[in-house]
Scaffold this motif. Structure first.
Motif, PDB file in Angstrom:
ATOM      1  N   ILE A 195       0.813  -1.231   0.000  1.00  0.00           N
ATOM      2  CA  ILE A 195       0.000   0.000   0.000  1.00  0.00           C
ATOM      3  C   ILE A 195       0.846   1.282   0.000  1.00  0.00           C
ATOM      4  CG2 ILE A 195      -0.358   0.249   2.498  1.00  0.00           C
ATOM      5  CD1 ILE A 195      -3.341   0.765   1.899  1.00  0.00           C
ATOM      6  N   CYS A 196       2.108   1.163   0.354  1.00  0.00           N
ATOM      7  CA  CYS A 196       3.044   2.302   0.258  1.00  0.00           C
ATOM      8  C   CYS A 196       4.231   1.846  -0.582  1.00  0.00           C
ATOM      9  CB  CYS A 196       3.556   2.715   1.638  1.00  0.00           C
ATOM     10  SG  CYS A 196       2.277   3.317   2.736  1.00  0.00           S
ATOM     11  N   PHE A 219       0.442   0.119  -4.673  1.00  0.00           N
ATOM     12  CA  PHE A 219      -0.246   1.417  -4.623  1.00  0.00           C
ATOM     13  C   PHE A 219       0.644   2.416  -3.905  1.00  0.00           C
ATOM     14  CE2 PHE A 219      -2.829   4.519  -2.313  1.00  0.00           C
ATOM     15  CZ  PHE A 219      -3.538   5.076  -3.368  1.00  0.00           C
ATOM     16  N   ASP A 220       0.560   3.666  -4.308  1.00  0.00           N
ATOM     17  CA  ASP A 220       1.250   4.746  -3.581  1.00  0.00           C
ATOM     18  C   ASP A 220       0.558   6.041  -3.966  1.00  0.00           C
ATOM     19  OD1 ASP A 220       4.272   4.940  -2.160  1.00  0.00           O
ATOM     20  OD2 ASP A 220       3.518   6.835  -2.961  1.00  0.00           O
ATOM     21  N   LEU A 287      -0.263  10.259   9.400  1.00  0.00           N
ATOM     22  CA  LEU A 287      -0.285   9.559   8.111  1.00  0.00           C
ATOM     23  C   LEU A 287      -0.295   8.042   8.326  1.00  0.00           C
ATOM     24  CD1 LEU A 287      -0.268  10.572   5.269  1.00  0.00           C
ATOM     25  CD2 LEU A 287       2.218  10.648   5.305  1.00  0.00           C
TER      26      LEU A 287
HETATM   27  C1  SAM Z   1       8.905   4.255   3.314  1.00  0.00           C
HETATM   28  S1  SAM Z   1       8.321   4.836   1.814  1.00  0.00           S
HETATM   29  C2  SAM Z   1       8.020   3.364   0.906  1.00  0.00           C
HETATM   30  C3  SAM Z   1       9.241   2.727   0.359  1.00  0.00           C
HETATM   31  C4  SAM Z   1       8.959   1.567  -0.568  1.00  0.00           C
HETATM   32  N1  SAM Z   1       8.001   0.637  -0.015  1.00  0.00           N
HETATM   33  C5  SAM Z   1      10.237   0.840  -0.907  1.00  0.00           C
HETATM   34  O1  SAM Z   1      10.491  -0.256  -0.360  1.00  0.00           O
HETATM   35  O2  SAM Z   1      10.994   1.360  -1.736  1.00  0.00           O
HETATM   36  C6  SAM Z   1       6.712   5.374   2.187  1.00  0.00           C
HETATM   37  C7  SAM Z   1       5.838   5.650   0.986  1.00  0.00           C
HETATM   38  O3  SAM Z   1       4.528   5.992   1.462  1.00  0.00           O
HETATM   39  C8  SAM Z   1       3.940   6.810   0.480  1.00  0.00           C
HETATM   40  N2  SAM Z   1       2.740   7.439   1.029  1.00  0.00           N
HETATM   41  C9  SAM Z   1       2.612   8.554   1.784  1.00  0.00           C
HETATM   42  N3  SAM Z   1       1.327   8.784   2.089  1.00  0.00           N
HETATM   43  C10 SAM Z   1       0.607   7.785   1.536  1.00  0.00           C
HETATM   44  C11 SAM Z   1      -0.759   7.458   1.507  1.00  0.00           C
HETATM   45  N4  SAM Z   1      -1.677   8.216   2.110  1.00  0.00           N
HETATM   46  N5  SAM Z   1      -1.150   6.351   0.845  1.00  0.00           N
HETATM   47  C12 SAM Z   1      -0.229   5.575   0.229  1.00  0.00           C
HETATM   48  N6  SAM Z   1       1.090   5.835   0.205  1.00  0.00           N
HETATM   49  C13 SAM Z   1       1.499   6.931   0.860  1.00  0.00           C
HETATM   50  C14 SAM Z   1       5.071   7.735   0.083  1.00  0.00           C
HETATM   51  O4  SAM Z   1       4.821   8.307  -1.183  1.00  0.00           O
HETATM   52  C15 SAM Z   1       6.274   6.780   0.095  1.00  0.00           C
HETATM   53  O5  SAM Z   1       6.534   6.278  -1.183  1.00  0.00           O
END
Ligand code: SAM
Length: 375
Positions: A195-196, A219-220, A287
């Protein structure tokens, strides 16, 4: 402006404007006419200045390498040095000290190792090891102790220019991040939502770990990151579907690689001492809660929610878990020891949670908790 004045100006800008140091420093260094040895020396110096920005700021951002070495070698970690030497916000310093033993923190002031993950869809770690050993005879490449897919590579090797990297045979990924794949209680054919997903670090690792046998939906909120994920998954031959909207009550597992303070990666993102403030922390805490709600909605009954941060702050980890449990009566916490059943992983089990730290094999600090949706 002479060279030290230029560095001083750069540091001032990074500090006052809270610039992302990696980008600002890259831009600065690109414009210098220097050889690779000088480049390394300058980079080491600038990054150390940022690590000790409290001290550097108190010297009006004008500091010599000798002064810096002296302060590094004589550093005593306590509440006052966190603020005055390392430059952390006072409130954040307290939270850090409340979250990890103070002596462990010194490891976060060192350089992180360079670790790669073999993409099992295209190769094996053993084949890559042979390739690195043959190609870089004067450097040592070693297998990671806990991840069966990792190699720790000498930081002098520019892995990004390697053909095997460009063709998706391996990714650059910290060992702790590679281990997240072992937290997923899923089997071939299952549906998982990342989901992120960001640029796909975890999705790619999952696809590789399960040899493309899982239906991964990514998803992001950030479309640019997802575009990068699309490119990376194509190169890696990883089966990952990018989606515009997660389904409801559907997934066998939802992985939340949550936006967080990132303090567990402080060795790489050295400017987090400047950028982490009570305000920025509050923002990510909110968040994380919003995304958790969405993840619970998306999981099917009996499905799992895997909550991960690259932070060691209790606020983002244990306290957040308490909050999730209080606010969702349809989930239960699964003891991580029921998931990480291989004794090999015992060292990462802390109470009911998964935790890594630079103390163990030089990893980043990650936290993981697994929940099951009961109804
Ligand atoms: C720690 S990073 C993820 C890193 C990724 N999973 C990786 O392994 O490369 C957190 C992610 O959460 C996303 N994010 C922030 N708010 C969000 C939301 N409301 N729904 C989904 N994603 C979100 C950011 O855009 C960012 O890409």
């Amino acid at each position: 402006m002479n060279f030290s004045e230029q560095i001083s100006e750069l540091l001032k800008k990074i500090y006052h404007e809270k610039l992302v140091a990696r980008i600002a420093v890259d831009k600065f260094i690109r414009n210098l006419n220097i050889n690779s040895k000088q480049r390394k020396e300058i980079l080491d110096f600038i990054y150390d200045c940022i690590r000790f920005i409290g001290f550097v700021k108190n010297h009006d951002f004008k500091i010599t390498k000798e002064q810096l070495d002296e302060i590094k070698n004589n550093l005593i970690l306590d509440e006052s040095s966190f603020v005055n030497i390392l430059g952390f916000n006072e409130e954040i310093s307290k939270l850090i000290l409340d979250s990890i033993p103070i002596d462990d923190f010194s490891l976060f002031l060192e350089r992180a190792p360079l670790t790669i993950r073999a993409n099992m869809i295209k190769t094996t770690r053993e084949k890559l090891l042979i390739e690195f050993e043959n190609k870089f005879k004067k450097y040592k490449t070693i297998t990671t102790q806990f991840s069966p897919y990792g190699l720790t590579v000498d930081s002098h090797i520019n892995v990004r220019v390697m053909e095997k990297f460009k063709k998706g045979f391996f990714e650059i990924q910290d060992e702790a991040s590679q281990l997240i794949t072992f937290l997923l209680p899923i089997i071939p054919g299952n549906n998982i939502l990342d989901i992120c997903a960001g640029t796909g670090g975890k999705s790619l690792a999952i696809a590789s770990h399960f040899y493309n046998s899982i239906n991964i939906e990514a998803f992001d909120i950030d479309k640019n990151r997802l575009q990068k994920l699309a490119k990376r998954s194509k190169i890696a031959d990883a089966k990952i579907k990018i989606i515009k909207k997660p389904k409801t009550n559907f997934y066998d597992a939802v992985l939340i690689d949550a936006p967080c303070s990132g303090l567990g990666t402080l060795r790489r993102d050295v400017d987090l001492n400047i950028r982490t403030t009570p305000r920025s922390l509050k923002k990510v805490l909110n968040l994380q809660r919003t995304i958790f709600n969405k993840a619970v909605e998306s999981a099917k009954n009996g499905g799992y929610i895997i909550y991960v941060t690259c932070s060691f702050l209790k606020e983002e980890n244990e306290k957040q878990v308490e909050y999730f449990l209080e606010n969702h009566k349809n989930i239960k916490l699964i003891n991580i020891s029921n998931i990480l059943t291989d004794n090999h992983f015992n060292t990462f089990i802390h109470n009911q949670f998964f935790k890594t730290s630079p103390k163990i094999n030089g990893m980043d600090s990650f936290f993981g908790a697994v929940f099951q949706k009961t109804h």
